[in-house]
Write an enzyme that holds these catalytic residues in place. Structure first.
Site, PDB file in Angstrom:
ATOM      1  N   GLU A   1      -8.246  32.096 -39.731  1.00  0.00           N
ATOM      2  CA  GLU A   1      -6.998  31.369 -39.539  1.00  0.00           C
ATOM      3  C   GLU A   1      -7.097  29.987 -40.169  1.00  0.00           C
ATOM      4  O   GLU A   1      -8.153  29.592 -40.680  1.00  0.00           O
ATOM      5  CB  GLU A   1      -6.652  31.293 -38.044  1.00  0.00           C
ATOM      6  CG  GLU A   1      -6.365  32.671 -37.449  1.00  0.00           C
ATOM      7  CD  GLU A   1      -5.889  32.623 -36.015  1.00  0.00           C
ATOM      8  OE1 GLU A   1      -5.838  31.521 -35.421  1.00  0.00           O
ATOM      9  OE2 GLU A   1      -5.555  33.688 -35.460  1.00  0.00           O
ATOM     10  N   HIS A   3       3.843  24.977 -33.903  1.00  0.00           N
ATOM     11  CA  HIS A   3       3.429  26.136 -34.681  1.00  0.00           C
ATOM     12  C   HIS A   3       4.395  26.295 -35.843  1.00  0.00           C
ATOM     13  O   HIS A   3       5.610  26.305 -35.647  1.00  0.00           O
ATOM     14  CB  HIS A   3       3.420  27.401 -33.820  1.00  0.00           C
ATOM     15  CG  HIS A   3       2.595  28.498 -34.401  1.00  0.00           C
ATOM     16  ND1 HIS A   3       2.960  29.161 -35.546  1.00  0.00           N
ATOM     17  CD2 HIS A   3       1.414  29.047 -34.020  1.00  0.00           C
ATOM     18  CE1 HIS A   3       2.048  30.065 -35.841  1.00  0.00           C
ATOM     19  NE2 HIS A   3       1.092  30.020 -34.926  1.00  0.00           N
ATOM     20  N   ARG A  15      -2.601  23.069 -39.251  1.00  0.00           N
ATOM     21  CA  ARG A  15      -1.276  23.390 -38.726  1.00  0.00           C
ATOM     22  C   ARG A  15      -0.274  22.258 -38.875  1.00  0.00           C
ATOM     23  O   ARG A  15       0.905  22.497 -39.122  1.00  0.00           O
ATOM     24  CB  ARG A  15      -1.387  23.781 -37.248  1.00  0.00           C
ATOM     25  CG  ARG A  15      -1.725  25.237 -37.050  1.00  0.00           C
ATOM     26  CD  ARG A  15      -1.632  25.622 -35.603  1.00  0.00           C
ATOM     27  NE  ARG A  15      -1.899  27.053 -35.461  1.00  0.00           N
ATOM     28  CZ  ARG A  15      -2.047  27.648 -34.296  1.00  0.00           C
ATOM     29  NH1 ARG A  15      -1.969  26.952 -33.175  1.00  0.00           N
ATOM     30  NH2 ARG A  15      -2.280  28.941 -34.240  1.00  0.00           N
ATOM     31  N   HIS A  19       4.352  24.260 -29.512  1.00  0.00           N
ATOM     32  CA  HIS A  19       3.459  25.381 -29.248  1.00  0.00           C
ATOM     33  C   HIS A  19       2.284  25.034 -28.347  1.00  0.00           C
ATOM     34  O   HIS A  19       1.848  25.861 -27.550  1.00  0.00           O
ATOM     35  CB  HIS A  19       2.947  25.906 -30.586  1.00  0.00           C
ATOM     36  CG  HIS A  19       2.032  27.085 -30.488  1.00  0.00           C
ATOM     37  ND1 HIS A  19       2.456  28.316 -30.010  1.00  0.00           N
ATOM     38  CD2 HIS A  19       0.718  27.228 -30.822  1.00  0.00           C
ATOM     39  CE1 HIS A  19       1.440  29.172 -30.054  1.00  0.00           C
ATOM     40  NE2 HIS A  19       0.378  28.544 -30.533  1.00  0.00           N
ATOM     41  N   ARG A  39      -5.201  20.539 -32.955  1.00  0.00           N
ATOM     42  CA  ARG A  39      -6.064  21.636 -32.513  1.00  0.00           C
ATOM     43  C   ARG A  39      -6.343  22.630 -33.630  1.00  0.00           C
ATOM     44  O   ARG A  39      -5.430  23.073 -34.327  1.00  0.00           O
ATOM     45  CB  ARG A  39      -5.409  22.363 -31.336  1.00  0.00           C
ATOM     46  CG  ARG A  39      -6.168  23.602 -30.873  1.00  0.00           C
ATOM     47  CD  ARG A  39      -5.478  24.237 -29.687  1.00  0.00           C
ATOM     48  NE  ARG A  39      -4.168  24.790 -30.007  1.00  0.00           N
ATOM     49  CZ  ARG A  39      -3.953  26.035 -30.426  1.00  0.00           C
ATOM     50  NH1 ARG A  39      -4.966  26.853 -30.616  1.00  0.00           N
ATOM     51  NH2 ARG A  39      -2.724  26.456 -30.651  1.00  0.00           N
TER      52      ARG A  39
END
Length: 484
Positions: free
Chosen positions: A86, A203, A249, A308, A343
Site C-alpha cells: 500500500e 482517504h 495518503r 477516514h 498515518r
C-alpha cells in the site's frame, strides 16, 4: 466488563469496516526496522520513533496471534503470508483477508474469542455516556444507560477508552456516524491532554456516489496497479509525486480533492489491474459499486476524499495511560505519537493490537484505587439539525485544505451551537480539531493550510487541555469590499 456503542458486540465499530489489512514485517525481504522507517517517513516529522519501532517489532507476533484465534488471513500455496503493498510502504507487508475483508474477518474472530471468555462480561444494548470524576482527581468509572434507558453509574478503579474516531463529525466520512470523538470530550473534562487533534486523515478514494457514510475503495487496489485518472483518462498523479498512486495518503488526498474541486474529475481505474476478477478479489468494493450502478470491471470508479482516520487523540504513553489516574485509552481515540502527522496505511489495526495488548498487561499489574466518586450528569446530546450544521462546517472549514479565516468561522459556529445546545461531546471534539488547526500555522502531513502552505523548520506537537482549546479565538477577517 465491556460496554458497547451499539446493540450488539462489534456494531458501530470502525474495525469491521477496515478493508486493506494489517501491516507487519512478514515477508522475506522485509524487517521491523524497514517498517519503522516507513512509518517515520510517512509521519512528516512528528512520529515518536521509539513508539514506531515498538509497533513494528511487535507486528508479526500480533498477526500470528490473530491467525491462531481464527482471523482468516490469506496464505500463499507454499504457506507464506499473502501480502499486499500500500501507499508509502517500501515492501509488500499488509496481511489481508479476501482482498478487502480484513476488518470484518478480524472482528469476527475477536468477537468469538471474547464471547467464549468466562472472565469478560458484555453489556449488550448498554451505552456509555460519560466518565465519573473522582474527588481526588482522576476517573472513578463510567455513566451508562441500559437497553431500557435506565442510568447506571458503574464504578471502576481503571477505565479504558476504546471508542474510536471523530470522523463522523465530518459531512463526508468513511466511518460510522456514531464516531464523534466521545473519548476526547470525556477525557478532556477530567483534565487529560489532547494531542495533535488537527491531524485528520482523509482517504483519497472514497466512492463518490452520495452515500453517508461513503463506501471505501481500499488502497490495496492501487497496490495491485489501479490508477487514478481524470474525466479524460489522464493519470494526474504522475506530475504530483514520484510514487504517483502510491504516494503518502495526504499527497494523494489533496490531489484528488483538487481534481474534484476544479471539475476535472477523479476516478479509480481498476479495469486493467483487476478486471473480471473484481468480485472474488475485492468483494466489498465490488458490492458497493454495483449497489450504486457502477461495474468496476468495465468502468472507472468516481472517487473523492473522505474523513477516514484521526491521527490525534487523548495523549497516552505506550501503555495507554493518559496521565489521569484510573484512565487509559487505546486505538484510534489515543495518541501515542506513532502516526505523527500522517498515518502509514494499515498501521491503524496494528496500533490497536499492539498498544491494546500493552495496556492490558499494564492493567493486570495496576494497584486498586480507593474511589471517591463525584456526581456528574452526562453531556447533552447534540440535536440532529445542529449536528448536520456542524458536519457541514467541519467538511468545509477543517477538511483536506483549511485556512485561518475558515477555521475562525468554524470556531464561531461551535460557540453558537454550544450556547444554544450545551457542551455536547461532539462540540468539544470539534473544538479541539478547529483549535489545533488554527494554532498550527504551517502545512504538515494531513494538515494543509492554504494560507501557510509550507512546513516550519521545527516539527512540534500540539498539546491542549480543554481550557486551552476554549481560549483559542482567532480573528475572522472582514469580507473584502467589492471593487468599484
Amino acid at each position: 466488563m465491556v460496554l458497547l456503542t451499539g446493540a450488539r458486540l462489534g456494531e458501530g465499530s470502525s474495525t469491521g469496516w477496515a478493508q486493506g489489512g494489517v501491516a507487519a514485517a512478514l515477508g522475506p525481504d522485509d524487517s521491523p526496522s524497514l517498517h519503522a522507517r516507513d512509518t517515520i517517513a510517512a509521519g512528516a516529522g512528528l512520529v515518536d520513533e521509539a513508539a514506531a519501532h515498538l509497533l513494528a517489532e511487535a507486528g508479526p507476533a500480533e498477526i500470528e496471534a490473530l491467525y491462531a484465534l481464527g482471523a482468516p488471513f490469506e496464505r500463499e500455496a507454499d504457506g507464506s503470508w499473502a501480502l499486499s503493498r500500500e501507499a508509502a510502504h517500501s515492501r509488500a507487508r499488509v496481511a489481508r483477508v479476501k482482498g478487502d475483508q480484513a476488518g470484518a474477518g478480524i472482528l469476527a474472530a475477536l468477537i468469538e474469542a471474547v464471547q467464549a471468555a468466562p472472565h469478560i462480561e458484555i453489556r449488550e444494548g448498554w451505552r456509555a455516556a460519560g466518565l465519573i470524576p473522582d474527588e481526588q482527581g482522576g476517573c472513578a468509572g463510567v455513566t451508562a444507560f441500559d437497553a431500557g434507558g435506565a442510568r447506571h453509574d458503574l464504578l471502576a478503579s481503571d477505565t479504558v477508552l476504546a471508542t474510536g474516531s471523530l470522523c463522523g463529525l465530518y459531512g463526508v466520512t468513511t466511518t460510522p456516524a456514531s464516531s464523534q470523538g466521545q473519548a476526547l470530550a470525556w477525557a478532556a473534562r477530567l483534565g487529560a491532554v489532547i494531542q495533535d487533534p488537527e491531524f485528520v486523515q482523509f482517504h483519497p478514494t472514497a466512492i463518490d456516489v452520495g452515500r453517508d457514510p461513503a463506501p471505501l475503495a481500499t488502497e490495496a487496489l492501487r497496490g495491485e496497479g489501479a490508477t487514478l485518472i481524470d474525466a479524460k483518462g489522464h493519470r494526474f498523479l504522475r506530475g504530483v509525486h514520484s510514487q504517483a498512486e502510491l504516494a503518502p495518503r495526504d499527497v494523494v488526498a489533496r490531489a484528488v480533492h483538487r481534481q474534484v474541486k476544479t471539475g476535472r474529475g477523479a476516478y479509480l481505474d481498476a479495469r486493467a489491474a483487476v478486471g473480471d476478477e473484481f468480485p472474488e478479489r475485492f468483494p466489498a468494493v465490488f458490492a458497493a459499486c454495483r449497489a450504486a450502478g457502477i461495474d468496476p470491471r468495465v468502468a472507472p470508479i468516481p472517487v473523492a476524499p473522505a474523513a477516514h482516520y484521526h491521527m490525534g487523540g487523548v495523549a497516552t504513553d505506550t501503555e495507554g495511560f493518559t496521565g489521569v489516574p484510573g484512565l487509559w485509552a487505546v486505538g484510534e481515540c489515543a495518541s501515542t505519537g506513532v502516526h505523527g502527522a500522517n498515518r502509514l496505511a494499515s498501521n491503524s489495526l496494528l496500533e490497536g493490537l499492539v498498544f491494546g495488548r500493552r495496556a492490558a498487561e499494564a492493567l493486570a499489574n495496576a494497584p486498586q484505587r480507593t474511589l471517591k466518586p463525584v456526581a456528574a450528569d452526562p453531556a447533552p446530546e447534540l440535536p440532529g439539525e445542529a449536528l448536520g450544521a456542524l458536519r457541514a462546517a467541519m467538511a468545509m472549514q477543517a477538511g483536506v485544505e483549511r485556512d485561518g479565516a475558515g477555521l475562525a468561522r468554524l470556531l464561531e459556529l461551535i460557540d453558537t451551537l454550544e450556547a444554544a445546545c450545551g457542551e455536547a461531546d461532539a462540540l468539544i471534539a470539534a473544538r479541539f480539531v478547529a483549535a489545533g488547526a488554527s494554532m498550527r500555522t504551517e502545512s504538515r502531513g494531513g494538515h494543509f493550510r492554504s494560507d501557510h502552505p509550507s512546513d516550519s523548520a521545527v516539527a512540534a506537537h500540539t498539546r491542549l487541555t480543554l481550557a486551552e482549546a476554549r481560549a483559542v479565538h482567532p480573528h475572522i477577517p472582514p469580507l473584502a469590499e467589492p471593487a468599484e
